[in-house]
Every structure is written in C-alpha cells, then in structure tokens.
Write a protein that holds these residues in place. Structure first.
Motif, PDB file in Angstrom:
ATOM      1  N   ILE A 147      -8.210   2.488   2.683  1.00 36.24           N
ATOM      2  CA  ILE A 147      -7.163   1.838   2.113  1.00 36.24           C
ATOM      3  C   ILE A 147      -7.070   0.617   2.923  1.00 36.24           C
ATOM      4  O   ILE A 147      -6.883   0.769   3.835  1.00 36.24           O
ATOM      5  N   TYR A 148      -7.263  -0.849   2.200  1.00 33.81           N
ATOM      6  CA  TYR A 148      -7.261  -1.913   3.231  1.00 33.81           C
ATOM      7  C   TYR A 148      -5.858  -2.746   2.632  1.00 33.81           C
ATOM      8  O   TYR A 148      -5.114  -1.958   1.632  1.00 33.81           O
ATOM      9  N   SER A 149      -5.733  -3.906   3.470  1.00 33.11           N
ATOM     10  CA  SER A 149      -4.892  -4.857   2.825  1.00 33.11           C
ATOM     11  C   SER A 149      -3.439  -4.156   2.900  1.00 33.11           C
ATOM     12  O   SER A 149      -2.440  -4.390   2.104  1.00 33.11           O
ATOM     13  N   LEU A 150      -3.009  -3.512   4.065  1.00 27.16           N
ATOM     14  CA  LEU A 150      -1.674  -3.039   4.467  1.00 27.16           C
ATOM     15  C   LEU A 150      -0.866  -3.874   5.295  1.00 27.16           C
ATOM     16  O   LEU A 150      -1.472  -4.615   5.720  1.00 27.16           O
ATOM     17  N   ARG A 151       0.244  -3.429   5.387  1.00 28.33           N
ATOM     18  CA  ARG A 151       1.275  -4.314   6.139  1.00 28.33           C
ATOM     19  C   ARG A 151       1.357  -3.854   7.466  1.00 28.33           C
ATOM     20  O   ARG A 151       1.379  -2.501   7.687  1.00 28.33           O
ATOM     21  N   PRO A 152       1.291  -4.526   8.570  1.00 31.81           N
ATOM     22  CA  PRO A 152       1.201  -3.918   9.954  1.00 31.81           C
ATOM     23  C   PRO A 152       2.618  -3.225  10.179  1.00 31.81           C
ATOM     24  O   PRO A 152       3.788  -3.729   9.656  1.00 31.81           O
ATOM     25  N   ASN A 153       2.854  -2.179  10.875  1.00 33.82           N
ATOM     26  CA  ASN A 153       4.291  -1.891  11.500  1.00 33.82           C
ATOM     27  C   ASN A 153       5.377  -1.421  10.198  1.00 33.82           C
ATOM     28  O   ASN A 153       6.297  -1.823  10.002  1.00 33.82           O
ATOM     29  N   THR A 154       4.502  -0.817   9.213  1.00 31.69           N
ATOM     30  CA  THR A 154       5.048  -0.532   7.783  1.00 31.69           C
ATOM     31  C   THR A 154       4.836   0.901   7.686  1.00 31.69           C
ATOM     32  O   THR A 154       3.846   1.510   7.748  1.00 31.69           O
ATOM     33  N   LEU A 155       6.116   1.623   6.985  1.00 34.17           N
ATOM     34  CA  LEU A 155       6.179   2.884   6.563  1.00 34.17           C
ATOM     35  C   LEU A 155       5.727   2.999   5.043  1.00 34.17           C
ATOM     36  O   LEU A 155       6.260   2.369   4.313  1.00 34.17           O
ATOM     37  N   TYR A 156       4.572   4.093   5.099  1.00 39.55           N
ATOM     38  CA  TYR A 156       4.221   4.138   3.680  1.00 39.55           C
ATOM     39  C   TYR A 156       4.368   5.664   3.197  1.00 39.55           C
ATOM     40  O   TYR A 156       4.152   6.650   4.070  1.00 39.55           O
ATOM     41  N   LYS A 157       4.466   6.095   2.121  1.00 40.86           N
ATOM     42  CA  LYS A 157       4.176   7.318   1.556  1.00 40.86           C
ATOM     43  C   LYS A 157       3.125   7.366   0.514  1.00 40.86           C
ATOM     44  O   LYS A 157       2.692   6.330   0.128  1.00 40.86           O
ATOM     45  N   ILE A 158       2.280   8.446   0.614  1.00 38.07           N
ATOM     46  CA  ILE A 158       1.019   8.880   0.136  1.00 38.07           C
ATOM     47  C   ILE A 158       1.216  10.070  -0.565  1.00 38.07           C
ATOM     48  O   ILE A 158       1.582  10.941  -0.028  1.00 38.07           O
ATOM     49  N   GLN A 159       0.556  10.224  -1.835  1.00 42.87           N
ATOM     50  CA  GLN A 159       0.434  11.301  -2.724  1.00 42.87           C
ATOM     51  C   GLN A 159      -1.047  11.292  -2.887  1.00 42.87           C
ATOM     52  O   GLN A 159      -1.568  10.268  -3.385  1.00 42.87           O
ATOM     53  N   ILE A 160      -1.841  12.525  -3.035  1.00 42.86           N
ATOM     54  CA  ILE A 160      -2.934  12.701  -3.355  1.00 42.86           C
ATOM     55  C   ILE A 160      -3.217  14.244  -4.032  1.00 42.86           C
ATOM     56  O   ILE A 160      -2.631  15.115  -3.751  1.00 42.86           O
ATOM     57  N   TRP A 161      -3.864  14.133  -5.031  1.00 40.22           N
ATOM     58  CA  TRP A 161      -4.170  15.273  -5.990  1.00 40.22           C
ATOM     59  C   TRP A 161      -5.601  15.344  -6.608  1.00 40.22           C
ATOM     60  O   TRP A 161      -6.076  14.127  -6.719  1.00 40.22           O
ATOM     61  N   ALA A 162      -6.160  16.377  -7.167  1.00 42.37           N
ATOM     62  CA  ALA A 162      -7.078  16.368  -8.032  1.00 42.37           C
ATOM     63  C   ALA A 162      -6.867  16.853  -9.258  1.00 42.37           C
ATOM     64  O   ALA A 162      -5.692  17.374  -9.616  1.00 42.37           O
ATOM     65  N   SER A 163      -7.577  16.526 -10.339  1.00 46.02           N
ATOM     66  CA  SER A 163      -7.537  16.474 -11.561  1.00 46.02           C
ATOM     67  C   SER A 163      -8.799  17.057 -12.393  1.00 46.02           C
ATOM     68  O   SER A 163     -10.029  16.611 -11.946  1.00 46.02           O
ATOM     69  N   ASN A 164      -8.586  17.881 -13.444  1.00 46.63           N
ATOM     70  CA  ASN A 164      -9.705  18.150 -14.204  1.00 46.63           C
ATOM     71  C   ASN A 164      -9.188  17.858 -15.866  1.00 46.63           C
ATOM     72  O   ASN A 164      -8.267  17.325 -16.202  1.00 46.63           O
ATOM     73  N   GLU A 165     -10.023  18.457 -16.730  1.00 47.21           N
ATOM     74  CA  GLU A 165      -9.726  18.142 -18.050  1.00 47.21           C
ATOM     75  C   GLU A 165      -8.438  18.955 -18.462  1.00 47.21           C
ATOM     76  O   GLU A 165      -8.004  18.655 -19.685  1.00 47.21           O
ATOM     77  N   ILE A 166      -8.062  19.908 -17.941  1.00 49.79           N
ATOM     78  CA  ILE A 166      -6.858  20.745 -18.115  1.00 49.79           C
ATOM     79  C   ILE A 166      -5.567  19.736 -17.524  1.00 49.79           C
ATOM     80  O   ILE A 166      -4.634  19.878 -18.506  1.00 49.79           O
ATOM     81  N   GLY A 167      -5.696  19.279 -16.480  1.00 47.33           N
ATOM     82  CA  GLY A 167      -4.525  18.719 -15.962  1.00 47.33           C
ATOM     83  C   GLY A 167      -4.695  18.264 -14.662  1.00 47.33           C
ATOM     84  O   GLY A 167      -5.580  18.409 -13.790  1.00 47.33           O
ATOM     85  N   ASP A 168      -3.566  17.894 -13.779  1.00 48.72           N
ATOM     86  CA  ASP A 168      -3.374  17.433 -12.734  1.00 48.72           C
ATOM     87  C   ASP A 168      -2.950  18.586 -11.682  1.00 48.72           C
ATOM     88  O   ASP A 168      -2.384  19.321 -12.038  1.00 48.72           O
ATOM     89  N   GLY A 169      -3.759  18.711 -10.565  1.00 49.17           N
ATOM     90  CA  GLY A 169      -3.455  19.595  -9.752  1.00 49.17           C
ATOM     91  C   GLY A 169      -2.249  19.659  -8.973  1.00 49.17           C
ATOM     92  O   GLY A 169      -1.469  18.468  -8.956  1.00 49.17           O
ATOM     93  N   ALA A 170      -2.062  20.378  -7.894  1.00 43.54           N
ATOM     94  CA  ALA A 170      -0.497  20.049  -7.243  1.00 43.54           C
ATOM     95  C   ALA A 170      -0.929  18.782  -6.192  1.00 43.54           C
ATOM     96  O   ALA A 170      -1.990  18.684  -5.476  1.00 43.54           O
ATOM     97  N   LYS A 171       0.263  18.044  -5.950  1.00 41.01           N
ATOM     98  CA  LYS A 171       0.260  17.031  -5.040  1.00 41.01           C
ATOM     99  C   LYS A 171       0.557  17.141  -3.654  1.00 41.01           C
ATOM    100  O   LYS A 171       1.300  18.101  -3.512  1.00 41.01           O
ATOM    101  N   THR A 172      -0.110  16.516  -2.763  1.00 42.86           N
ATOM    102  CA  THR A 172       0.059  16.725  -1.509  1.00 42.86           C
ATOM    103  C   THR A 172       0.620  15.267  -0.816  1.00 42.86           C
ATOM    104  O   THR A 172       0.074  14.453  -1.204  1.00 42.86           O
ATOM    105  N   GLU A 173       1.953  15.239  -0.449  1.00 39.40           N
ATOM    106  CA  GLU A 173       2.684  14.129  -0.143  1.00 39.40           C
ATOM    107  C   GLU A 173       2.432  13.842   1.693  1.00 39.40           C
ATOM    108  O   GLU A 173       2.992  15.023   2.099  1.00 39.40           O
ATOM    109  N   LEU A 174       2.518  12.649   1.809  1.00 43.35           N
ATOM    110  CA  LEU A 174       2.597  12.594   3.167  1.00 43.35           C
ATOM    111  C   LEU A 174       3.151  11.070   3.640  1.00 43.35           C
ATOM    112  O   LEU A 174       3.202  10.479   2.695  1.00 43.35           O
TER     113      LEU A 174
END
Length: 259
Positions: A147-174
C-alpha cells in the motif's frame, strides 16, 4: 460435493434402470432427513439443502435385498458451501509512506473458490469520517499487498477479509503506525556517516586511474585519426590545389613570388 444452502441436490445411484423399490439410501448409516426423497429411477433428491442435510450418503442395492457383503453402488459426501474463514498469519510491516501486508492462508477454506481478498484502510483521526475507507481488491492467489502514498508518522486502521459467491468471510482488523519521516538534520547525519574514517588515498588513486585511462584513450584516438587514409588523401589534395593556383599567377606575372 459442496452444494449451496437452499438449493436442490440430486444424487445418482448407479444405472438409470434401477427402480426405487430395490434401492436403499442412508446418510451416515442413518435414516434420510425429511427433505430427501428417492425418485423412481433410484436417484435421491434433496430439496432445500442445509447444514442438517450434510453428511455421507450411500446408495446400496444389497441392503434392500438382504445381501450383507455387497459393495455400495454409490457414495457421496455433501458439505454445505459456506463463506470463507478469516485470513491466518496476517502481518503488517510499515514504512514511512508505504506498508506491506502479508498472510499465510485462509482458515477453514472448504475448497470453494475464493473470488477475491479485500483490504481497506483509513487514518485513525477524529476529524475524518468513520466511513472514509480506501478499498483495495487483491487476487486470491497472492499472499501479500503493498500500500503506497501513506502519511509518515500516522496511525492507520486496517481490515482484511476473503469473499466468495456466498458472501464475505470474517474480518481481521489491525492497527499500525507509519514510521517518522527523516528531518534534514537526520538526513545529513546519515549522508555524512563514516566521513571521519574515509581514506582519501583510495579516492586519489581512483581519480588517477580514471585520468590515465582518459589520456590513453585520447592519444589512441589521435593516432587513429592521423593514420586514417582518408585524412592523408585530404592533405594531399589540399597540396595539389595550392600548386594549381600558383601556375596562373606565375604565367601572368613572371615576377610573382609566393610569400
């Protein structure tokens, strides 16, 4: 097999000539669920498949005729197709203006195809809207994302999950914080690092080698230029032209003398 929740499933029992009167279907060696029905050709129809209808289905011709040592005609294992699990081993490696997100695999993936992996991130700041997310789609065959073009010395929240034709899986948050941007004094310190122990003799030797190589190259070029037959021919032609110009002057003016 991985049928969808709510769809109808048909399981075939060997040849189409088998009649339902001599066919026996079992699930996990027990009676069939209520939504399962044996058809006239011996096939099994399961309407509105759900998790309670999941299991191993066996079609056995011998069971209906009293034969014990007869191999089953067909056997099927049904598992409901579900949403993907969460991603395992998610790590975030931040830098000043970019971050690297990696993961190992998808948890409890039932072999159903994952369409994509979604990553979204935003700055943790009360002044920004909670819905102000930046969203990225990642090919499920990959195990990392920059992931590019971020701000230095800045706090970010990130969420990541997988999806299929049924729906979205469980989110992992960091949450992660990008590194500080170097100030001019820190940058100067890094650039001048080791200058006290720098040996000038090595630099002088390198300059001498470069200048010597350049001088040899110039001398060789001059020698090639002088020995070039085209250059010699031009010089001879210029001498002939001068002699031809002298003849008319001597003829017209016998007292002409080249100065």
């Amino acid at each position: 097999m991985f049928p969808k929740i709510g769809e109808n499933v048909t399981l075939k029992c060997g040849s189409n000539n088998i009649k339902n009167s001599i066919v026996s279907w079992k699930i996990n060696h027990k009676e069939l669920p209520g939504q399962a029905k044996i058809l006239e050709n011996g096939d099994l129809l399961i309407t509105s498949f759900n998790s309670s209808a999941a299991g191993v289905y066996v079609c056995d011709l011998a069971a209906a005729n009293g034969y014990v040592e007869h191999a089953p005609l067909a056997e099927f294992e049904l598992k409901p197709k579900s949403i993907p699990g969460s991603l395992i081993g998610v790590k975030v490696i931040p830098s000043t203006v970019l971050m690297l997100i990696t993961w190992r695999k998808i948890e409890n993936n039932d072999e159903s195809s994952v369409k994509n992996i979604t990553i979204r991130y935003r700055i943790i700041d009360d002044r920004n809207s909670r819905d102000d997310w930046n969203v990225l789609q990642v090919n499920p065959s990959k195990m990392f994302k920059d992931i590019y073009s971020l701000r230095p010395n800045t706090l970010y929240k990130i969420q990541i999950w997988a999806s299929n034709e049924i729906g979205d899986g469980a989110k992992t948050e960091l949450t992660t914080k990008t590194l500080n941007d170097m100030t001019e004094s820190e940058l100067e310190k890094h650039l001048l690092e080791g200058i006290d122990t720098f040996d000038t003799r090595a630099w002088t030797f390198a300059v001498i080698v470069i200048m010597s190589t350049f001088s040899i190259f110039v001398i060789a070029l001059c020698c090639l230029f002088v020995k070039d037959p085209r250059v010699q021919k031009r010089l001879e032609n210029s001498d002939d032209v001068e002699r031809i110009e002298l003849i008319p002057n001597i003829t017209i003016n016998p007292g002409y003398c080249e100065t």
